[in-house]
Scaffold this motif. Sequence first.
Motif, PDB file in Angstrom:
ATOM      1  N   GLU A  54      16.451  16.805 -15.974  1.00 54.43           N
ATOM      2  CA  GLU A  54      17.124  15.890 -16.903  1.00 54.43           C
ATOM      3  C   GLU A  54      16.745  16.143 -18.358  1.00 54.43           C
ATOM      4  OE1 GLU A  54      15.744  12.144 -15.386  1.00 54.43           O
ATOM      5  OE2 GLU A  54      17.279  12.072 -13.820  1.00 54.43           O
ATOM      6  N   GLY A  55      15.813  17.070 -18.611  1.00 48.25           N
ATOM      7  CA  GLY A  55      15.385  17.362 -19.968  1.00 48.25           C
ATOM      8  C   GLY A  55      14.394  16.350 -20.530  1.00 48.25           C
ATOM      9  N   LYS A  56      13.793  15.544 -19.660  1.00 48.00           N
ATOM     10  CA  LYS A  56      12.807  14.540 -20.082  1.00 48.00           C
ATOM     11  C   LYS A  56      11.385  15.091 -20.052  1.00 48.00           C
ATOM     12  CE  LYS A  56      15.624  10.735 -18.468  1.00 48.00           C
ATOM     13  NZ  LYS A  56      15.855   9.782 -17.406  1.00 48.00           N
ATOM     14  N   ALA A  57      11.218  16.249 -19.475  1.00 50.54           N
ATOM     15  CA  ALA A  57       9.923  16.927 -19.381  1.00 50.54           C
ATOM     16  C   ALA A  57      10.215  18.406 -19.192  1.00 50.54           C
ATOM     17  CB  ALA A  57       9.109  16.389 -18.207  1.00 50.54           C
ATOM     18  N   ARG A  58       9.163  19.202 -19.248  1.00 48.09           N
ATOM     19  CA  ARG A  58       9.361  20.622 -18.959  1.00 48.09           C
ATOM     20  C   ARG A  58       8.125  21.184 -18.274  1.00 48.09           C
ATOM     21  NH1 ARG A  58       9.386  23.641 -24.812  1.00 48.09           N
ATOM     22  NH2 ARG A  58       7.373  22.927 -25.538  1.00 48.09           N
ATOM     23  N   SER A  59       8.362  22.234 -17.522  1.00 44.69           N
ATOM     24  CA  SER A  59       7.268  22.930 -16.859  1.00 44.69           C
ATOM     25  C   SER A  59       6.695  23.940 -17.836  1.00 44.69           C
ATOM     26  CB  SER A  59       7.779  23.658 -15.616  1.00 44.69           C
ATOM     27  OG  SER A  59       6.757  24.476 -15.096  1.00 44.69           O
ATOM     28  N   VAL A  60       5.371  23.956 -17.952  1.00 47.00           N
ATOM     29  CA  VAL A  60       4.706  24.940 -18.805  1.00 47.00           C
ATOM     30  C   VAL A  60       4.499  26.228 -18.016  1.00 47.00           C
ATOM     31  CG1 VAL A  60       2.622  25.400 -20.154  1.00 47.00           C
ATOM     32  CG2 VAL A  60       3.569  23.109 -20.114  1.00 47.00           C
ATOM     33  N   GLY A  61       4.510  26.122 -16.692  1.00 44.06           N
ATOM     34  CA  GLY A  61       4.323  27.286 -15.836  1.00 44.06           C
ATOM     35  C   GLY A  61       3.153  27.078 -14.900  1.00 44.06           C
ATOM     36  N   VAL A  62       2.931  28.066 -14.055  1.00 45.20           N
ATOM     37  CA  VAL A  62       1.846  28.001 -13.085  1.00 45.20           C
ATOM     38  C   VAL A  62       0.602  28.625 -13.708  1.00 45.20           C
ATOM     39  CG1 VAL A  62       1.070  28.728 -10.794  1.00 45.20           C
ATOM     40  CG2 VAL A  62       3.457  28.057 -11.153  1.00 45.20           C
ATOM     41  N   ILE A  63      -0.452  27.832 -13.768  1.00 43.38           N
ATOM     42  CA  ILE A  63      -1.714  28.260 -14.362  1.00 43.38           C
ATOM     43  C   ILE A  63      -2.801  28.015 -13.323  1.00 43.38           C
ATOM     44  CG2 ILE A  63      -3.346  27.880 -16.247  1.00 43.38           C
ATOM     45  CD1 ILE A  63      -0.772  26.640 -17.714  1.00 43.38           C
ATOM     46  N   ASN A  64      -3.541  29.055 -12.991  1.00 42.15           N
ATOM     47  CA  ASN A  64      -4.576  28.953 -11.958  1.00 42.15           C
ATOM     48  C   ASN A  64      -4.028  28.358 -10.662  1.00 42.15           C
ATOM     49  OD1 ASN A  64      -6.488  30.045 -13.724  1.00 42.15           O
ATOM     50  ND2 ASN A  64      -7.059  28.048 -14.505  1.00 42.15           N
ATOM     51  N   GLY A  65      -2.818  28.744 -10.301  1.00 40.22           N
ATOM     52  CA  GLY A  65      -2.222  28.338  -9.032  1.00 40.22           C
ATOM     53  C   GLY A  65      -1.562  26.979  -9.013  1.00 40.22           C
ATOM     54  N   GLN A  66      -1.534  26.271 -10.154  1.00 42.04           N
ATOM     55  CA  GLN A  66      -0.908  24.944 -10.185  1.00 42.04           C
ATOM     56  C   GLN A  66       0.081  24.856 -11.338  1.00 42.04           C
ATOM     57  OE1 GLN A  66      -4.464  22.324 -10.231  1.00 42.04           O
ATOM     58  NE2 GLN A  66      -3.602  21.557  -8.328  1.00 42.04           N
ATOM     59  N   GLU A  67       1.244  24.267 -11.067  1.00 39.28           N
ATOM     60  CA  GLU A  67       2.243  24.086 -12.106  1.00 39.28           C
ATOM     61  C   GLU A  67       1.823  22.950 -13.029  1.00 39.28           C
ATOM     62  OE1 GLU A  67       7.095  23.852 -12.567  1.00 39.28           O
ATOM     63  OE2 GLU A  67       6.194  23.400 -10.636  1.00 39.28           O
ATOM     64  N   HIS A  68       1.950  23.192 -14.331  1.00 36.08           N
ATOM     65  CA  HIS A  68       1.616  22.191 -15.340  1.00 36.08           C
ATOM     66  C   HIS A  68       2.887  21.718 -16.036  1.00 36.08           C
ATOM     67  CE1 HIS A  68      -2.873  22.692 -15.554  1.00 36.08           C
ATOM     68  NE2 HIS A  68      -2.512  23.704 -14.762  1.00 36.08           N
ATOM     69  N   PHE A  69       2.876  20.459 -16.466  1.00 36.67           N
ATOM     70  CA  PHE A  69       4.059  19.843 -17.048  1.00 36.67           C
ATOM     71  C   PHE A  69       3.763  19.293 -18.432  1.00 36.67           C
ATOM     72  CE2 PHE A  69       4.507  19.830 -12.509  1.00 36.67           C
ATOM     73  CZ  PHE A  69       5.822  20.232 -12.314  1.00 36.67           C
ATOM     74  N   ASP A  70       4.820  19.172 -19.225  1.00 37.07           N
ATOM     75  CA  ASP A  70       4.702  18.647 -20.583  1.00 37.07           C
ATOM     76  C   ASP A  70       5.749  17.553 -20.767  1.00 37.07           C
ATOM     77  OD1 ASP A  70       4.274  18.225 -23.280  1.00 37.07           O
ATOM     78  OD2 ASP A  70       4.442  20.329 -23.840  1.00 37.07           O
ATOM     79  N   GLY A  71       5.294  16.376 -21.165  1.00 34.03           N
ATOM     80  CA  GLY A  71       6.203  15.268 -21.426  1.00 34.03           C
ATOM     81  C   GLY A  71       6.759  15.290 -22.832  1.00 34.03           C
ATOM     82  N   ASP A  72       6.263  16.183 -23.671  1.00 32.59           N
ATOM     83  CA  ASP A  72       6.757  16.331 -25.040  1.00 32.59           C
ATOM     84  C   ASP A  72       7.835  17.402 -25.027  1.00 32.59           C
ATOM     85  OD1 ASP A  72       7.274  16.832 -27.703  1.00 32.59           O
ATOM     86  OD2 ASP A  72       5.161  16.995 -28.287  1.00 32.59           O
ATOM     87  N   THR A  73       9.069  16.999 -25.188  1.00 30.16           N
ATOM     88  CA  THR A  73      10.175  17.951 -25.116  1.00 30.16           C
ATOM     89  C   THR A  73      10.619  18.436 -26.492  1.00 30.16           C
ATOM     90  OG1 THR A  73      11.784  16.142 -25.049  1.00 30.16           O
ATOM     91  CG2 THR A  73      11.019  17.031 -22.922  1.00 30.16           C
ATOM     92  N   SER A  74       9.862  18.086 -27.539  1.00 30.02           N
ATOM     93  CA  SER A  74      10.204  18.598 -28.869  1.00 30.02           C
ATOM     94  C   SER A  74       9.989  20.116 -28.880  1.00 30.02           C
ATOM     95  CB  SER A  74       9.322  17.930 -29.929  1.00 30.02           C
ATOM     96  OG  SER A  74       7.962  18.324 -29.781  1.00 30.02           O
ATOM     97  N   ALA A  75      10.604  20.776 -29.848  1.00 28.99           N
ATOM     98  CA  ALA A  75      10.499  22.232 -29.942  1.00 28.99           C
ATOM     99  C   ALA A  75       9.068  22.636 -30.265  1.00 28.99           C
ATOM    100  CB  ALA A  75      11.448  22.751 -31.020  1.00 28.99           C
ATOM    101  N   HIS A  76       8.426  23.312 -29.322  1.00 26.38           N
ATOM    102  CA  HIS A  76       7.093  23.851 -29.546  1.00 26.38           C
ATOM    103  C   HIS A  76       6.759  24.863 -28.461  1.00 26.38           C
ATOM    104  CE1 HIS A  76       6.112  20.561 -26.733  1.00 26.38           C
ATOM    105  NE2 HIS A  76       4.993  21.193 -26.449  1.00 26.38           N
ATOM    106  N   SER A  77       5.726  25.637 -28.730  1.00 22.88           N
ATOM    107  CA  SER A  77       5.268  26.662 -27.797  1.00 22.88           C
ATOM    108  C   SER A  77       3.908  26.261 -27.251  1.00 22.88           C
ATOM    109  CB  SER A  77       5.176  28.009 -28.520  1.00 22.88           C
ATOM    110  OG  SER A  77       6.456  28.377 -29.008  1.00 22.88           O
ATOM    111  N   HIS A  78       3.360  27.106 -26.371  1.00 25.04           N
ATOM    112  CA  HIS A  78       2.076  26.787 -25.731  1.00 25.04           C
ATOM    113  C   HIS A  78       1.136  27.991 -25.738  1.00 25.04           C
ATOM    114  CE1 HIS A  78       4.774  23.733 -23.946  1.00 25.04           C
ATOM    115  NE2 HIS A  78       3.720  22.969 -24.151  1.00 25.04           N
ATOM    116  N   PHE A  79      -0.152  27.685 -25.747  1.00 22.01           N
ATOM    117  CA  PHE A  79      -1.212  28.670 -25.602  1.00 22.01           C
ATOM    118  C   PHE A  79      -2.008  28.277 -24.369  1.00 22.01           C
ATOM    119  CE2 PHE A  79      -5.632  29.869 -25.986  1.00 22.01           C
ATOM    120  CZ  PHE A  79      -5.559  31.197 -26.349  1.00 22.01           C
ATOM    121  N   VAL A  80      -2.235  29.230 -23.464  1.00 23.14           N
ATOM    122  CA  VAL A  80      -3.017  28.987 -22.253  1.00 23.14           C
ATOM    123  C   VAL A  80      -4.286  29.818 -22.333  1.00 23.14           C
ATOM    124  CG1 VAL A  80      -3.073  29.154 -19.744  1.00 23.14           C
ATOM    125  CG2 VAL A  80      -0.928  28.582 -20.900  1.00 23.14           C
ATOM    126  N   CYS A  81      -5.432  29.141 -22.204  1.00 26.03           N
ATOM    127  CA  CYS A  81      -6.719  29.840 -22.239  1.00 26.03           C
ATOM    128  C   CYS A  81      -6.954  30.538 -20.903  1.00 26.03           C
ATOM    129  CB  CYS A  81      -7.853  28.854 -22.535  1.00 26.03           C
ATOM    130  SG  CYS A  81      -9.468  29.663 -22.591  1.00 26.03           S
TER     131      CYS A  81
END
Length: 134
Positions: A54-81
């Motif tokens: 529905e565009g209310k959240a987005r998946s950041v991707g699978v990190i260390n075997g688990q999918e992570h989510f973001d509730g901030d749908t504004s335009a931005h990118s991510h850094f994964v350590c």
Amino acid sequence: MPEKFSRKREALYNALRATTVHPTAEWLYAALRPEYPDLSLGTVYRNLKKFCAEGKARSVGVINGQEHFDGDTSAHSHFVCDCCGRVLDIFEPLVDTETLERIEAEHGFTITKEDLLFGGVCAECKEKSKNKTA
């Protein structure tokens, strides 16, 4: 007419929007379970997938075997350590309009969103590593 949220669904959505840790379904489940003892992990996963669709959240991707989510749908990118798995937001615009237009023209795309994911070592892990070698 907007869809009516159940209390659990609304609590899940609010918990996702209220955190900046880019949670997993398991993290949200553990956070909400004390207040909603009949909440199932399956319900959390189903609702997260629905929020993303529905565009209310987005998946950041699978990190260390688990999918992570973001509730901030504004335009931005991510850094994964790569060391600790922490996901950090990057709000600076990283691709200019000219570059996006060139990519569209060269490949015949129509770009509707930008979602970059960077990997590396966060400042905290870098500092810990420095202290171990000192």
